[in-house]
Write an enzyme that holds these catalytic residues in place. Structure first.
Site, PDB file in Angstrom:
ATOM      1  N   ASP A  32      23.005  -3.838  -6.089  1.00 49.87           N
ATOM      2  CA  ASP A  32      22.155  -3.176  -5.084  1.00 49.87           C
ATOM      3  C   ASP A  32      22.974  -2.014  -4.509  1.00 49.87           C
ATOM      4  OD1 ASP A  32      19.651  -4.435  -2.967  1.00 49.87           O
ATOM      5  OD2 ASP A  32      20.708  -2.568  -2.561  1.00 49.87           O
ATOM      6  N   SER A 125       3.125  -3.604  -8.633  1.00 43.48           N
ATOM      7  CA  SER A 125       2.444  -3.680  -7.340  1.00 43.48           C
ATOM      8  C   SER A 125       0.937  -3.606  -7.538  1.00 43.48           C
ATOM      9  CB  SER A 125       2.898  -2.492  -6.485  1.00 43.48           C
ATOM     10  OG  SER A 125       2.054  -2.343  -5.368  1.00 43.48           O
ATOM     11  N   TYR A 149       4.616   6.999  -5.458  1.00 45.00           N
ATOM     12  CA  TYR A 149       5.124   5.625  -5.570  1.00 45.00           C
ATOM     13  C   TYR A 149       4.291   4.843  -6.590  1.00 45.00           C
ATOM     14  CZ  TYR A 149       5.614   0.652  -4.478  1.00 45.00           C
ATOM     15  OH  TYR A 149       5.784  -0.710  -4.579  1.00 45.00           O
ATOM     16  N   LYS A 153       5.149   3.065 -10.523  1.00 49.20           N
ATOM     17  CA  LYS A 153       4.875   1.689 -10.993  1.00 49.20           C
ATOM     18  C   LYS A 153       4.038   1.722 -12.274  1.00 49.20           C
ATOM     19  CE  LYS A 153       7.055  -0.540  -7.765  1.00 49.20           C
ATOM     20  NZ  LYS A 153       8.386  -1.080  -8.098  1.00 49.20           N
ATOM     21  N   GLY A 295      -5.555   7.031   2.258  1.00 51.03           N
ATOM     22  CA  GLY A 295      -5.124   6.256   1.092  1.00 51.03           C
ATOM     23  C   GLY A 295      -5.461   4.781   1.170  1.00 51.03           C
TER      24      GLY A 295
END
Ligand code: NAD
Ligand code: UD1
Length: 339
Positions: A32, A125, A149, A153, A295
């Protein structure tokens, strides 16, 4: 499979998954870069699991550094959580989202191929369903993205599909999470967003501890029972168990590429969430109704049949448990990991 590399393992979902895996007897290695996590999470994980956990403070776009980890450990599978996740920020800084999320994934896949580690669980997601027309959401439904974003994905899912099509030795599971919240039972591990939270649950708990004055409900004129948006909330510990189920699935099946929704299959409105948090917190949560947030879609919840049938997994925890656990963490650690 015994040794799992967890990218982003000090983050919210990664850290809860690490605890679950270690408790089930897996050896876990964490990488990480601390861009959205505190180094203080590691001692908490070691305390809760009573195990020493190897940790590398590395950005996984750094190929040489990542290769060192694969040289030092015999890794059997990877769970890939690392990535940037704030929708609004991705609209402001698209290049940094494309750079971080795409390059990190491609670098990881290259290094995995180099070391013949070809089992992967990827954090996707529910955002990949875009603006859906019907509920519940099925893995085979049309996809679309409304933010950079979301595009990262979707594109990563496509990259993974292409990789599995090109090389039969790969087995990849993409998990499409719905709305995670909650925390570890101890109250010592939980969600610690930097700055003002974007998501509903941490915003409410921060109102609860008095760090924020009131909640802003984004719209009450949606076509839902009380006019506020409906979402599929899932306890982070159920989500962690879903990752363990995916790893077990990869151990047993030569699945190539599979996508699973991880959600509860039920929807709760913003006002219902406020009520449940009020029960947990023991006082009223002040709120005002504002205009809709750009959104947002009115309703989103998962069809969970595929995960139940193939992973043998379904959620165990209720909304009230999610809210109680999220609150226990926030109350005990009002300033998160970095007071
Ligand atoms: P998080 O930000 O808490 O965890 C992500 C971790 O990845 C952080 O600890 C961060 O420091 C690390 N990281 C980021 N870029 C890195 C890089 N290049 N190299 C190494 N480490 C890096 O987020 P989370 O909520 O735990 O989410 C985990 C994953 O699940 C993310 O990919 C996110 O997009 C996805 N997801 C999250 C949600 C949600 O609501 N939390 C919903 C759907 C999907
Ligand atoms: C958001 C992201 C989604 C991501 C998910 C999990 C957007 C548009 N979508 O989903 O891509 O996968 O987080 O990280 O950002 N709400 C309020 N007031 C608040 C905050 C939220 O009323 O202060 C409402 C929202 O309108 C929404 C619900 O609460 O209806 C849940 O919001 P949030 O927690 O941000 O999750 P999503 O919008 O579902």
């Amino acid at each position: 499979m015994n040794t799992i590399l967890v990218t982003g393992g000090l983050g919210f979902i990664g850290s809860h998954t690490v605890i679950d895996l270690v408790k089930q007897g897996y050896s876990v290695i964490i990488v990480d870069n601390l861009s959205n996590a505190s180094a203080k999470v590691l001692p908490v994980l070691e305390e809760l699991s009573q195990k020493k956990i190897p940790f590398y403070p590395v950005d996984i776009r750094e190929k040489k550094e990542l290769e060192k980890i694969f040289q030092e450990h015999q890794i059997d599978a990877v769970i890939h959580f690392a990535g940037l996740k704030a929708v609004g920020e991705s609209v402001q800084k698209p290049l940094s989202y494309y750079d971080n999320n795409l390059i990190s994934t491609i670098t990881l896949l290259e290094v995995m191929e180099e070391y013949s580690v070809r089992k992967l669980v990827f954090s996707s997601s529910a955002t990949v369903y875009g603006e859906p027309e019907k509920m519940p959401l099925l893995e085979t439904d049309l996809t679309g993205a409304t933010s950079p974003y979301g595009r990262t994905k979707l594109w990563i899912e496509q990259i993974l599909q292409d990789l599995c099509d090109a090389n039969d030795a790969w087995d990849v599971v993409a998990l499409r999470y719905f709305n995670p919240l909650g925390a570890h039972k101890s109250g010592d591990l939980g969600e610690d967003p930097k700055g003002i939270p974007n998501n509903l649950a941490p915003y409410i708990t921060q109102v609860g501890v008095g760090k924020l004055e009131k909640l802003h409900v984004f719209g009450n004129d949606y076509p839902t029972s009380d006019g506020t948006c409906v979402r599929d909330y899932i306890h982070v510990l159920d989500l962690a168990a879903g990752h363990r189920a995916a790893i077990t699935y990869l151990e047993k099946e030569h699945c190539r590429y599979e996508i699973f929704n991880l959600g509860s299959g039920s929807g709760f409105s913003v006002l219902e969430m406020i009520k449940s948090f009020e029960k947990a917190i023991g006082k009223e949560i002040p709120f005002v109704v504002d205009s809709r947030r750009a959104g947002d879609i009115p309703v989103s919840y998962a069809d969970t049949k595929k995960a139940e049938d193939k992973l043998g997994w379904k959620v165990q925890k209720t909304i009230d448990e999610m809210c109680a656990d999220a609150w226990r963490w926030q109350k005990k650690h009002p300033d998160g990991f970095e007071p």
